[in-house]
Design an enzyme around this catalytic site. Sequence first.
Site, short mmCIF file in Angstrom:
data_model
loop_
_atom_site.label_atom_id
_atom_site.label_comp_id
_atom_site.label_asym_id
_atom_site.label_seq_id
_atom_site.Cartn_x
_atom_site.Cartn_y
_atom_site.Cartn_z
CE LYS A 120 -3.88 -2.25 2.16
NZ LYS A 120 -5.18 -1.94 1.60
CE LYS A 162 -6.57 2.27 4.99
NZ LYS A 162 -6.81 2.49 3.56
N GLY A 168 -8.09 -7.22 2.69
CA GLY A 168 -9.27 -7.81 3.30
C GLY A 168 -9.72 -7.09 4.57
N GLY A 169 -9.36 -5.82 4.67
CA GLY A 169 -9.83 -5.03 5.81
C GLY A 169 -9.13 -5.37 7.12
CG HIS A 212 -15.54 1.17 -2.66
ND1 HIS A 212 -14.44 0.60 -2.07
CD2 HIS A 212 -15.53 0.73 -3.94
CE1 HIS A 212 -13.80 -0.15 -2.94
NE2 HIS A 212 -14.45 -0.09 -4.10
CD GLU A 279 -10.98 -1.50 -4.32
OE1 GLU A 279 -11.69 -2.49 -4.57
OE2 GLU A 279 -10.47 -1.31 -3.19
NE ARG A 296 -8.33 -9.17 -6.24
CZ ARG A 296 -9.46 -8.61 -5.87
NH1 ARG A 296 -10.54 -8.77 -6.59
NH2 ARG A 296 -9.53 -7.87 -4.78
CB VAL A 299 -16.51 -10.37 -6.58
CG1 VAL A 299 -17.86 -11.04 -6.41
CG2 VAL A 299 -15.44 -11.11 -5.79
NE ARG A 342 -19.47 -9.11 -3.68
CZ ARG A 342 -18.18 -8.96 -3.47
NH1 ARG A 342 -17.56 -9.75 -2.60
NH2 ARG A 342 -17.49 -8.02 -4.10
P1 ADP Z 1 -8.16 -3.67 2.22
O1 ADP Z 1 -7.07 -3.74 1.20
O2 ADP Z 1 -7.79 -4.32 3.52
O3 ADP Z 1 -9.51 -4.07 1.70
P2 ADP Z 1 -8.62 -0.81 1.82
O4 ADP Z 1 -7.52 0.15 2.02
O5 ADP Z 1 -9.03 -1.13 0.43
O6 ADP Z 1 -8.27 -2.14 2.64
O7 ADP Z 1 -9.90 -0.33 2.61
C1 ADP Z 1 -11.05 -1.13 2.74
C2 ADP Z 1 -12.24 -0.30 3.19
O8 ADP Z 1 -11.94 0.37 4.44
C3 ADP Z 1 -12.62 0.82 2.24
O9 ADP Z 1 -13.47 0.38 1.20
C4 ADP Z 1 -13.32 1.79 3.19
O10 ADP Z 1 -14.62 1.34 3.46
C5 ADP Z 1 -12.50 1.66 4.46
N1 ADP Z 1 -11.39 2.66 4.50
C6 ADP Z 1 -10.09 2.44 4.19
N2 ADP Z 1 -9.35 3.57 4.31
C7 ADP Z 1 -10.19 4.54 4.71
C8 ADP Z 1 -10.04 5.94 5.00
N3 ADP Z 1 -8.87 6.58 4.90
N4 ADP Z 1 -11.14 6.63 5.36
C9 ADP Z 1 -12.35 6.00 5.46
N5 ADP Z 1 -12.56 4.70 5.21
C10 ADP Z 1 -11.51 3.97 4.83
#
Ligand code: ADP
Length: 497
Positions: A120, A162, A168-169, A212, A279, A296, A299, A342
């Site tokens: 990231k 992060k 995967g959150g 999103h 994204e 990739r 879904v 889904r």
């Molecule tokens: P992962 O790769 O673990 O899925 P992401 O960075 O894509 O993580 O973030 C997943 C979700 O977390 C996002 O779709 C959003 O809902 C929330 N999120 C992530 N970063 C932020 C942020 N800076 N502010 C608000 N929500 C966030």
Amino acid sequence: MAAGPVMRVVIANRGEVAGRIIRACQELGYTSVLLHSTPDKNTPAFRMADETVELPGQTPLETYLNIPVVLQAAMKADAQMLHPGFGFLSENGTFAEEATNAGIIFVGPSAEAIRVAGNKIKAKELARKAKVPTVPSYTGTERDGKKLLAEAKKIGFPCIIKAAAGGGGKGMKVVREESEFNELLDSARREALNAFGSDVIFMEKYLEHPRHIEVQIMMDSKGNGVHFFERECSIQRRHQKILEETPSTALTPKLRDEITSCALRLAEEAGYVNAGTVEFLLDSKNNFFFMELNTRLQVEHTVTEMVCGVDLVHLQFAVALGEKIPLRQEQITQRGHALEARIYAENPSKNFLPSTGRLGQVILPLGPCRRFDFGYAATDEITPFYDPMIGKVITWAPSRAENLKRMHATLSELVIFGVFTNIEFLKAVLENAKFQNNQVSTSFLEEQFGEGFTAKPLSQGQHEFGREATQAARAIATGINGSHGTGLQYQSPWTNS
Ligand code: ADP
């Protein structure tokens, strides 16, 4: 493609995505070779593939995530191409590299692009180079808690910690005030180390109630790139998307132009080839910020296919074979509205606890502009080894309002017995006035359904139908699987009776 020897394509995946890729192989005249785990024998993908190779074992680590075993099977199958689908090894740079070194065409971007996107911090640097907006962040190498707190204060609270290697959150912690910083920093590091083997973290501004929005791109090896517009995936539960749509009602034509240009710029800067998804989060003032590049098929690629009238898997194969994208940007347009729901084997009334077991009757209600991408059919077993998604329902209509009704009607007719499902929950979302009026954000489900969800009990007639249908499925399963059929019990989809 010019006629030549038939391509042999190995599919290193399972469930609905394996089925999706096998269908594309059939249409293109390629021979599909499905690699499958022991429990996935006899699933729809297994029955559809031209050839199958069993990877002995049940868990993903033994099978779909086992690089040496997967590559050995691919080489033994004499495959020219390997499609990784999504999940499992699809975003593993080592896997892409080793497949390529073994002389197999990996249907996806280069190992290097996968690695940059998978980190990231590196992905953020890439976005900055491409002049794509990112949220204010700290991505330096400082490890000292006090100094990191000072950086967090510069970003301002709330901020989010992060994992650099995250996905995967997992490992994300929202810090709302200074006093909780140290504790959350420690737990973010611990979680990151456990989940990803690295405790490198970074911090960024946390956006309240963002949407999103993601952009589908496709780049070929000749330097051409096109986008297929956006998808809105704000309806998420624990960062997991459950309803996805396109077009997004949040984008004006100008904003759409800006966000899609940014996505293409980023892909060009990365020297990216094949399908990808960029994204973004969109804040309430219409500022958008880069989140990540997924290397990739997604879904939710289906909604793009419905609205743009393209087959993204066909394009993935063409690009992997070194062909030019057969479309110019101006030939790609958005027509009507598409929505994907889904369907999970889980119990919404019990905090969405996954629900395993053998499926009884499954009836997919065919009708105009309805698409079903399902990984399981009647008598198949949902095991605890894999993600409990049973399949996806996709509908299309000329407008969003009409399409919400079409999806609701489709879900109302959809019959899945044997396990609990989220169908009634999805219908409740479609009935929600805020969802209908486009007042959504990534916190929508928590705000609207945070208290939990209890579905209406089934009517007597529905119960009777379920019992009869399950008996019929049991008779079929006994025929196919011998004694397995006797394990089929009727279970109401959303009560414990
Ligand atoms: P992962 O790769 O673990 O899925 P992401 O960075 O894509 O993580 O973030 C997943 C979700 O977390 C996002 O779709 C959003 O809902 C929330 N999120 C992530 N970063 C932020 C942020 N800076 N502010 C608000 N929500 C966030």
